[in-house]
Design a protein around this motif. Sequence first.
Motif, PDB file in Angstrom:
ATOM      1  N   GLU A   1      31.546  28.505  40.492  1.00 21.33           N
ATOM      2  CA  GLU A   1      30.357  29.439  40.855  1.00 21.33           C
ATOM      3  C   GLU A   1      30.405  30.534  38.766  1.00 21.33           C
ATOM      4  OE1 GLU A   1      29.646  33.570  43.396  1.00 21.33           O
ATOM      5  OE2 GLU A   1      30.685  32.074  43.655  1.00 21.33           O
ATOM      6  N   ASP A   2      29.199  30.520  38.555  1.00 18.85           N
ATOM      7  CA  ASP A   2      28.958  31.108  37.572  1.00 18.85           C
ATOM      8  C   ASP A   2      28.866  33.270  37.708  1.00 18.85           C
ATOM      9  OD1 ASP A   2      26.205  31.803  37.991  1.00 18.85           O
ATOM     10  OD2 ASP A   2      25.994  30.943  36.604  1.00 18.85           O
ATOM     11  N   GLY A   3      29.211  33.343  36.896  1.00 13.14           N
ATOM     12  CA  GLY A   3      28.669  35.118  37.106  1.00 13.14           C
ATOM     13  C   GLY A   3      27.851  35.752  37.940  1.00 13.14           C
ATOM     14  N   ALA A   4      26.461  34.972  37.545  1.00  7.03           N
ATOM     15  CA  ALA A   4      25.612  35.945  38.548  1.00  7.03           C
ATOM     16  C   ALA A   4      24.837  35.116  39.817  1.00  7.03           C
ATOM     17  CB  ALA A   4      24.369  34.531  37.542  1.00  7.03           C
ATOM     18  N   GLY A   5      26.487  34.356  39.846  1.00  6.05           N
ATOM     19  CA  GLY A   5      26.633  33.734  41.739  1.00  6.05           C
ATOM     20  C   GLY A   5      25.997  32.121  42.039  1.00  6.05           C
TER      21      GLY A   5
END
Length: 65
Positions: free
Chosen positions: A12-16
């Motif tokens: 999962e990236d920082g933006a979800g």
Amino acid sequence: MVTAEDIGRRVEDGAGRVGILRDVIPDYEDPAGLPGERRKRPTAFLWPEGGGREWLVPPESVKRA
């Protein structure tokens, strides 16, 4: 943060956004940038689970899902 050992895993990236880690390159230089403006930076390549367009993010903003 993810490493090359996490390639192929769900992340999962920082933006979800959730995807599959395809690669981590510590000194990636974007070929789309102008030659005088390119700079090397760590980059993680993520691919949507159901297919689609790959996206790039800093590896420190990615964690295992």
